[in-house]
Design an enzyme around this catalytic site. Sequence first.
Site, mmCIF file in Angstrom:
data_model
loop_
_atom_site.group_PDB
_atom_site.id
_atom_site.type_symbol
_atom_site.label_atom_id
_atom_site.label_comp_id
_atom_site.label_asym_id
_atom_site.label_seq_id
_atom_site.Cartn_x
_atom_site.Cartn_y
_atom_site.Cartn_z
ATOM 1 C CG ASP A 86 0.567 -15.115 0.685
ATOM 2 O OD1 ASP A 86 0.033 -15.695 -0.277
ATOM 3 O OD2 ASP A 86 0.655 -13.865 0.740
ATOM 4 C CD GLU A 116 -0.039 -13.469 4.694
ATOM 5 O OE1 GLU A 116 -0.747 -12.724 5.408
ATOM 6 O OE2 GLU A 116 -0.153 -13.529 3.471
ATOM 7 C CB CYS A 146 -6.759 -9.617 -3.439
ATOM 8 S SG CYS A 146 -6.832 -8.159 -2.373
ATOM 9 C CE LYS A 177 -2.277 -12.929 -1.086
ATOM 10 N NZ LYS A 177 -0.875 -12.479 -0.934
ATOM 11 C CB THR A 183 -2.422 -3.869 3.749
ATOM 12 O OG1 THR A 183 -2.946 -5.084 3.229
ATOM 13 C CG2 THR A 183 -0.896 -3.962 3.812
ATOM 14 C CG ASP A 210 2.268 -10.797 4.766
ATOM 15 O OD1 ASP A 210 3.192 -11.629 4.768
ATOM 16 O OD2 ASP A 210 1.551 -10.575 3.773
ATOM 17 C CE LYS A 259 1.536 -6.737 3.020
ATOM 18 N NZ LYS A 259 1.556 -8.107 2.476
HETATM 19 MG MG MG Z 1 1.068 -12.219 2.208
#
Ligand code: MG
Length: 364
Positions: free
Chosen positions: A243, A218, A295, A267, A135, A190, A162
Amino acid sequence: MKITNIQFGMLRVPLKTPFKTALRTVDKIEDIVVMVHTDSGHIGYGEAPATAVITGDTHGSIVEAIRHYLTPRLLGEDIADLNRITGLIQASMEKNSSAKAAVEIAIYDLFAQLYGAPVYKLLGGGDPVITTDITISVDYIDKMVADSISAVDRGFESLKIKVGKDIGVDIERIKAIYAAVENRALLRLDANQGWTAKQAVYAIQTLEDAGVRLELVEQPVKAQDLEGMRYVTERVHTPIMADESVFGPMQVIELIRMRAADIINIKLMKTGGISNAIRIADIAAMHGVECMIGCMLETSISVAAAVHVAVAKSAAITKIDLDGPSLCQFNPVVGGVIFNESEITVTDAPGLGIREIHGMETIA
Ligand code: MG
């Protein structure tokens, strides 16, 4: 091998750099560790983080759920009756998916210890080496570019970027990172629910027109907005992944029926553990839909469980986002899954192979 007691610990591990998304900023992992004891002396380990803004679970709710709803149903149960036990866990109460996940992980750990094999072998086997992305937290553009270059230099070939803060800046963030790492890493965005459906289409089409190739985007829209997700999926070439919109198998069936997304992020903390993660992977595979396994901010106890699922279900789970342990300043767990930056390797140790957890505080 019968369940005699369930105990709790608190595990705190500082992160190398703060984890920042459109929803929150976190600088350390603080997770509940669950230890399921048996009359044979074997201990099964599980773990759950508090992720109030996603699952609704808090440290207090996790401990209370396990102490008052799961434990009374599980005491005396025989570990050999795995399907019966997972049924008891899932039927014990509504929601509380992280509490259920922590206990299920410990039960699978014990089930595999009972037969002297690693969990993934009892789930059907597979190649015990997988590769994860890492990430890149949302931040100033220069910081995100520097973090991305550093991750690529450390050997990561996929970056989970992100975004979802300010749409104009988000587009500039991605263009800058893409230019900096072009051809050296795949980019996964994401948005963590940070955009409206129309903003998402605008941002993704703008990036597509600028020649920025993304592996996927995402959760561009709010978790409840499946119509919005479908709106985006229909209008862009870039694959869209759900997600926060999908937790369990029933939601996955609805998502696939609606064609609301192209990919599903599994997840364990959303599915309530391993049994439903397997169901989702199987449902997705039947429909030719790919999955990622991800996760929350978790250490190498519950992430190890996700690794075993990923190895055994690799036909459906083609993308790995299990970077929790590599975000930590140190690995508190001595165990059977080895996390070495992007490369994750599973040994032949029985169960999850957890031998020791350093620095865990007991919760009475
Ligand atoms: Mg996500």
